[in-house]
Design an enzyme around this catalytic site. Structure first.
Site, PDB file in Angstrom:
ATOM      1  N   HIS A 471       0.768  -1.286   0.084  1.00  0.00           N
ATOM      2  CA  HIS A 471      -0.102  -0.072   0.107  1.00  0.00           C
ATOM      3  C   HIS A 471       0.977   1.311  -0.015  1.00  0.00           C
ATOM      4  O   HIS A 471       0.630   2.241   0.563  1.00  0.00           O
ATOM      5  CB  HIS A 471      -0.933  -0.085   1.142  1.00  0.00           C
ATOM      6  CG  HIS A 471      -1.671  -1.314   1.417  1.00  0.00           C
ATOM      7  ND1 HIS A 471      -2.248  -1.697   2.639  1.00  0.00           N
ATOM      8  CD2 HIS A 471      -2.112  -2.046   0.562  1.00  0.00           C
ATOM      9  CE1 HIS A 471      -2.947  -2.773   2.471  1.00  0.00           C
ATOM     10  NE2 HIS A 471      -2.957  -2.933   0.899  1.00  0.00           N
ATOM     11  N   PRO A 472       1.841   1.363  -0.744  1.00  0.00           N
ATOM     12  CA  PRO A 472       2.821   2.568  -0.740  1.00  0.00           C
ATOM     13  C   PRO A 472       1.954   3.761  -1.446  1.00  0.00           C
ATOM     14  O   PRO A 472       1.098   3.580  -2.300  1.00  0.00           O
ATOM     15  CB  PRO A 472       3.839   2.162  -1.674  1.00  0.00           C
ATOM     16  CG  PRO A 472       3.268   1.284  -2.877  1.00  0.00           C
ATOM     17  CD  PRO A 472       2.206   0.292  -1.867  1.00  0.00           C
TER      18      PRO A 472
END
Length: 551
Positions: A471-472
């Site tokens: 989930h960057p």
């Protein structure tokens, strides 16, 4: 002579699919999508079979295969980062879990300068517009959108034990983690429909590709944004070894939280001193490009099962032909599910206002890449990790070469809050899995193992074993402060003209959950802004707040 389009959308992933589909609804404009990855062929089982989602990960044909710099608080480990390199982007290779985040995530966004219209009640109409929730529509859930959401059945004996165990451990159930009350445990929404993955490309882009004013080009790597002064006028891209040039009325970057800041930096928009040190001409000195990098880490707390009730037989090679045939003929069986069918969100301590831990339950002991512990066997596990870590990292290009991967440093586990919440997360996961509801299945802890007991031992194990939850975000954040990159109303890059960013990179803070749904919401809202349409009316609903409910 270069061809000209009104809008050039760089990236055909989650956000790019929405943007291209919505903008091309106007037959008077021409839209070009440039996607660096391969097409998402309809016959490609690795994409469209939900149970095969681990197979594209680590495969260079589908995955950009990034890894971090050595992480100083994780023993110098380099953490692997999968990102979709295919039409649909990461929505074509992710775990298909659909979570909006907590309403208070968006209140946090709205509290920043210039961000007042990003409150949850402003965002909710766009969440509703994009979805068709088959579990039922109401004031929180939509029923007419392109993205069809099916709720996991979570009906096996192990899921029944899980729901009983969380209650025995003192945690509530909730009807819908995307509805009135996120806090608690429930069956999860998934972007799976009729036994197939429903990626952003399949939900939005493919239905629009019959329009004569929309062109989608795959295997097209954009190598630079072209500027006239600070005005974006087009892009250059490479396809099959040949360079191409296209002119644009506007350039819209939808490459994601890694590709977008990389392209901005190599095109001259970023921290000026760093760009000059690499011989890159500076167009706009924007120190926030590549800063504010955020992500979620997760671990697998795994237990052996004394009864043969897990999904382990589905991993055995001799069962795979039959499982594959079931899916091919009827879209049924183990291959028709992502198996992340239930989980929940809770607060690990009384200092937080809303859930800071996310749990996924899986009726199988297996890692995200498909590997099993030891010699395998029946088991089950909880994926758990803190949701709003205050650790921040950076992304910096190493050179002006668009094919050279940037340097990613996330600084995982670098703050006291991070370390405190990680210890709490593992302790709570163990507490749930050792409740009486699991007694008849509990064959002992596989990971981290009974020898890992103290806080220091837990943190040592997390540093050694944790993986990214993929989930960057945050590397070109919205806002009006000196470190902001993108205007929160127009999505225009500060200091430029006709250059916008719409993807996870503009999120100022990571949301509480998987980020696919928030990215889609951002893109729906951005499409209205770009087309000059008014913002959808603010929703008139109330939602659960722990502090208000506490006497």
């Amino acid at each position: 002579m270069s061809e000209r389009f009104d809008y050039v959308v760089v990236g055909g992933g989650s956000a790019g699919s929405v943007i291209a589909a919505r903008l091309s609804e106007d037959p008077q404009v021409r839209v070009l999508v440039l996607e660096a990855g391969r097409p998402d062929y309809r016959w490609d089982l690795l994409i469209h079979m939900p149970g095969a989602f681990s197979m594209p990960i680590g495969n260079r044909h589908y995955d950009w295969m990034y890894e971090s710099e050595p992480e100083p608080h994780m023993g110098g480990r380099k953490v692997y980062h999968a990102r979709g390199k295919v039409l649909g982007g990461s929505s074509s290779i992710n775990g298909m879990i659909f979570q909006r985040g907590n309403p208070l995530d968006y209140e946090r966004w709205a509290a920043d300068p210039g961000m007042a219209t990003w409150s949850y009640l402003h965002c909710l109409p766009y969440f509703r517009r994009m979805e068709t929730c088959l579990a039922g529509s109401d004031e929180f859930r939509g029923d007419r959108g392109p993205l069809v959401l099916e709720r996991g059945p979570a009906s096996s004996a192990l899921f029944a034990a899980f729901f009983a165990a969380v209650q025995q451990a003192g945690h509530p159930l909730t009807e819908d983690v995307n509805g009135f009350k996120q806090e608690g445990f429930a069956r999860f929404d998934r972007n799976v429909h009729n036994g197939r993955r429903l990626s952003a490309a399949r939900a939005y882009l493919h239905p629009a590709m019959t329009r004569p004013n929309l062109v989608v080009t795959t295997r097209a790597l954009v190598t630079s944004i072209r500027f006239d002064g600070t005005r974006a006028v087009g892009v250059d891209y490479a396809k099959q070894g040949t360079s191409h040039r296209v002119d644009a009325g506007e350039v819209i970057l939808c490459g994601g939280s890694i590709n977008t800041p990389q392209l901005l930096q190599i095109s001259g928009v970023g921290p000026a001193d760093h760009l000059r040190s690499l011989g890159i001409d500076v167009v706009v000195d924007s120190p926030g490009v590549g800063a504010n990098l955020q992500d979620h880490l997760e671990v697998y707390v795994q237990y052996a099962s004394t009864e043969p009730v897990s999904l382990y037989p589905a991993l055995r090679w001799w069962n795979r032909p039959w499982i594959g045939l079931q899916w091919l003929l009827a879209k049924r069986g183990p291959a028709a599910s992502n198996h992340f069918e239930a989980g929940g969100f809770i607060r690990s301590n009384d200092d937080v206002d809303y859930p800071n831990l996310m749990f996924h339950f899986l009726p199988l002991a297996v890692r995200y890449d498909g590997s099993v512990p030891g010699e395998g066997g029946h088991g089950y596990q909880i994926h758990v990790g803190p949701m709003y870590s205050d650790s921040r990292g950076t992304l910096m290009v190493r050179s002006a070469d668009p094919t050279e991967k940037p340097a990613l440093r996330f600084n995982y586990l670098s703050t006291p809050q991070d370390r405190r919440e990680w210890v709490e997360a593992v302790q709570i996961a163990r507490h749930i899995l050792n409740q009486p509801a699991f007694a008849k299945f509990n064959g002992g802890e596989i990971s981290p193992g009974v020898d890992v007991t103290t806080d220091d031992q837990i943190m040592e194990w997390v540093g050694r074993d944790a993986e990214t939850a993929l989930h960057p975000c945050g590397t070109a954040k919205m806002g009006t402060g000196g470190d902001a990159v993108v205007d929160p109303l127009s999505f225009m890059v500060h200091g430029t003209e006709k250059l916008r960013v719409v993807d996870a990179s503009i999120m100022p803070y990571v949301t509480n959950g998987n980020i696919y749904a928030p990215v889609m919401m951002l893109a729906e809202r951005a499409a209205d802004a770009i087309a000059g349409k008014p913002l959808l009316a603010e929703a008139g609903v109330s939602y659960y707040k722990h502090r208000e409910e506490t006497p």
